[in-house]
Design a protein around this motif. Structure first.
Motif, PDB file in Angstrom:
ATOM      1  N   SER A   1       0.806  -1.220   0.000  1.00 29.67           N
ATOM      2  CA  SER A   1       0.000   0.000   0.000  1.00 29.67           C
ATOM      3  C   SER A   1       0.836   1.265   0.000  1.00 29.67           C
TER       4      SER A   1
ATOM      5  N   SER B   1     -10.733  -5.272   9.650  1.00 32.73           N
ATOM      6  CA  SER B   1     -11.427  -4.528   8.596  1.00 32.73           C
ATOM      7  C   SER B   1     -10.901  -3.101   8.503  1.00 32.73           C
TER       8      SER B   1
ATOM      9  N   SER C   1      -9.106  -1.307   5.325  1.00 26.30           N
ATOM     10  CA  SER C   1      -9.576  -0.028   4.791  1.00 26.30           C
ATOM     11  C   SER C   1      -8.451   0.995   4.756  1.00 26.30           C
TER      12      SER C   1
ATOM     13  N   GLN D   1      -6.035  -0.113   2.093  1.00 31.22           N
ATOM     14  CA  GLN D   1      -6.662  -0.393   0.803  1.00 31.22           C
ATOM     15  C   GLN D   1      -6.222  -1.755   0.274  1.00 31.22           C
TER      16      GLN D   1
ATOM     17  N   ASN E   1      -4.685   1.175  -7.488  1.00 29.00           N
ATOM     18  CA  ASN E   1      -6.041   0.816  -7.907  1.00 29.00           C
ATOM     19  C   ASN E   1      -6.034   0.023  -9.211  1.00 29.00           C
TER      20      ASN E   1
ATOM     21  N   ARG F   1     -14.944   1.061  -9.345  1.00 30.58           N
ATOM     22  CA  ARG F   1     -14.073   1.127  -8.174  1.00 30.58           C
ATOM     23  C   ARG F   1     -13.400  -0.214  -7.948  1.00 30.58           C
TER      24      ARG F   1
ATOM     25  N   THR G   1     -15.364  -3.131  -3.075  1.00 30.73           N
ATOM     26  CA  THR G   1     -16.564  -2.444  -2.607  1.00 30.73           C
ATOM     27  C   THR G   1     -16.248  -1.112  -1.948  1.00 30.73           C
ATOM     28  N   SER G   2     -15.013  -0.652  -2.096  1.00 28.40           N
ATOM     29  CA  SER G   2     -14.590   0.576  -1.419  1.00 28.40           C
ATOM     30  C   SER G   2     -14.890   1.808  -2.260  1.00 28.40           C
ATOM     31  N   ASN G   3     -15.764   2.670  -1.754  1.00 27.54           N
ATOM     32  CA  ASN G   3     -16.065   3.918  -2.457  1.00 27.54           C
ATOM     33  C   ASN G   3     -14.852   4.837  -2.502  1.00 27.54           C
ATOM     34  N   ALA G   4     -13.908   4.609  -1.575  1.00 30.22           N
ATOM     35  CA  ALA G   4     -12.705   5.444  -1.537  1.00 30.22           C
ATOM     36  C   ALA G   4     -11.727   5.078  -2.648  1.00 30.22           C
ATOM     37  N   ARG G   5     -11.956   3.940  -3.312  1.00 29.89           N
ATOM     38  CA  ARG G   5     -11.019   3.477  -4.334  1.00 29.89           C
ATOM     39  C   ARG G   5     -11.666   3.557  -5.727  1.00 29.89           C
ATOM     40  N   ARG G   6     -12.119   4.729  -6.050  1.00 29.96           N
ATOM     41  CA  ARG G   6     -12.758   4.973  -7.342  1.00 29.96           C
ATOM     42  C   ARG G   6     -11.704   4.967  -8.447  1.00 29.96           C
TER      43      ARG G   6
END
Length: 389
Positions: A18, A52, A56, A59, A94, A179, A182-187
């Protein structure tokens, strides 16, 4: 609360992957001891909540954190094809993780298809590199069984879905997402890549970035299908029909010719609009609605046919660059089952279902391959795909 066994070496691997600062992770709620956990020599017992939170913060997928053996780290061969403006650039985490997820799905699908007696996909590498753009377009239409005028009288969304279905029918797995996981932060960033293709002689896979307009996704999907026929891997990010190197320009031109499959009809439509006194930007927008590609791509095509001037192309290009990203690209939203279904190739989901039903694929592995977390979500996905019977 039940604890989960975690190995410090795996946590150290996750940090390395990461690029995160352990001290920064320690500021997250409940993770104050994170730097200390990294230095432990024996297994740790952490709660699901803490694990979890680590996933997060780093990532990194939850499943990767509970491995007892550190995965081998190597750069995917596709990364070497990564360019922006024809320059090699470093791929984001990503993009790398998206490729890894798609490789995993492709590997499973390939093994399953071979076990079921499937042979090589006849489209892969079926077209020699020296063909013209027109010849490549004809082979794309033939390979996907596209009739003349296939793109007209459809909405932008329906054009893309129709083409995606045709590609799937021809044995090409087409995955679409906006993305990582399911992470909205990883668009996914459309400026980094619009699509990529993972070639395989049995299970070729195309991924399309959902953070784009339907017109752009249609172009991207056709572009990658061109690469399948030519037998070449690629990460695609160029949105202009006249961009890229010689091969890319040829494929881009073939994309337009696959859609604009009646030159006489295109000429007549453009000339009529000119005769009616329409401005070039209005003619280009009219063509975009009619054919489903961008106004710029179709103006460049008109220029090649002698219907538009250099100044017309410059004007439409400038207007296109100033426009806000197409609102069609907004996330699927709404029903989560329909959203999950839109991400996955139908044939791939059917193979997963059949493997689970036969007992050859454990439910847990099937859910992981599909990217869903529960049997409820799995059942909802099958229903949304029409595969629940």
């Amino acid at each position: 609360m039940a604890s989960i066994t975690v190995h410090p070496a795996t946590l150290r691997w996750a940090v390395s992957q990461s690029g995160a600062d352990p001290a920064a992770v320690a500021h997250k709620d409940g993770l104050a001891e994170f730097p200390q956990w990294l230095n432990e020599t024996g297994p740790l017992s952490l709660s699901f909540t803490k694990l979890s939170a680590i996933g997060s913060a780093l990532q990194v997928p939850f499943g990767a954190l509970v491995r007892s053996v550190v995965p081998e780290s190597h750069e995917d061969e596709l990364i070497r094809y990564r360019t922006i403006d024809n320059r090699g650039v470093e791929a984001s985490r990503n993009l790398q993780d998206t490729i890894a997820v798609m490789r995993n799905r492709q590997d499973w699908a390939r093994d399953e298809m071979i076990a079921q007696g499937f042979g090589e996909n006849l489209l892969v590498g079926s077209v020699p590199s020296h063909v013209t753009a027109g010849e490549l377009a004809a082979r794309i239409r033939e390979g996907l069984s596209l009739d003349v005028g296939w793109c007209r009288h459809k909405s932008s969304a329906d054009r893309f879905r129709f083409l995606r279905g045709k590609a799937s029918d021809a044995g090409l797995m087409v995955m679409v997402d906006s993305r990582v996981g399911t992470s909205n932060a990883r668009r996914l960033d459309v400026r980094e890549f619009r699509a990529f293709v993972l070639l395989d002689d049995v299970a070729p896979l195309i991924f399309v970035n959902r953070n784009d307009s339907y017109a752009a996704m249609l172009f991207s999907l056709l572009h990658e299908i061109g690469h399948v026929l030519l037998g070449s891997n690629e990460v695609y990010n160029d949105s202009s029909v006249d961009g890229g190197n010689g091969v890319e320009r040829k494929i881009n031109q073939a994309v337009v010719l696959t859609v604009v499959d009646d030159e006489q009809e295109f000429r007549a439509y453009w000339k009529k609009m000119v005769a009616d006194g329409a401005r070039v930007q209005d003619i280009a927008d009219g063509c975009a609605k009619r054919y489903g590609l961008s106004a710029l791509a179709l103006t460049i095509h008109a220029h090649k046919l002698g219907l538009a001037s250099d100044e017309d192309v410059r004007l439409v290009r400038a207007l296109s660059e100033r426009r806000v990203t197409d609102t069609e690209a907004a996330g699927s939203g709404g029903n989560q089952n329909l959203t999950n279904a839109s991400h996955l190739d139908t044939r791939f989901v059917r193979m997963i279902r059949d493997g689970v039903d036969r007992g050859s694929l454990p439910y847990s592995d099937g859910l992981s391959l599909l990217g869903v977390r529960s049997m409820h979500a799995y059942d909802g996905l099958l229903k949304a795909k029409g595969l629940d019977q």
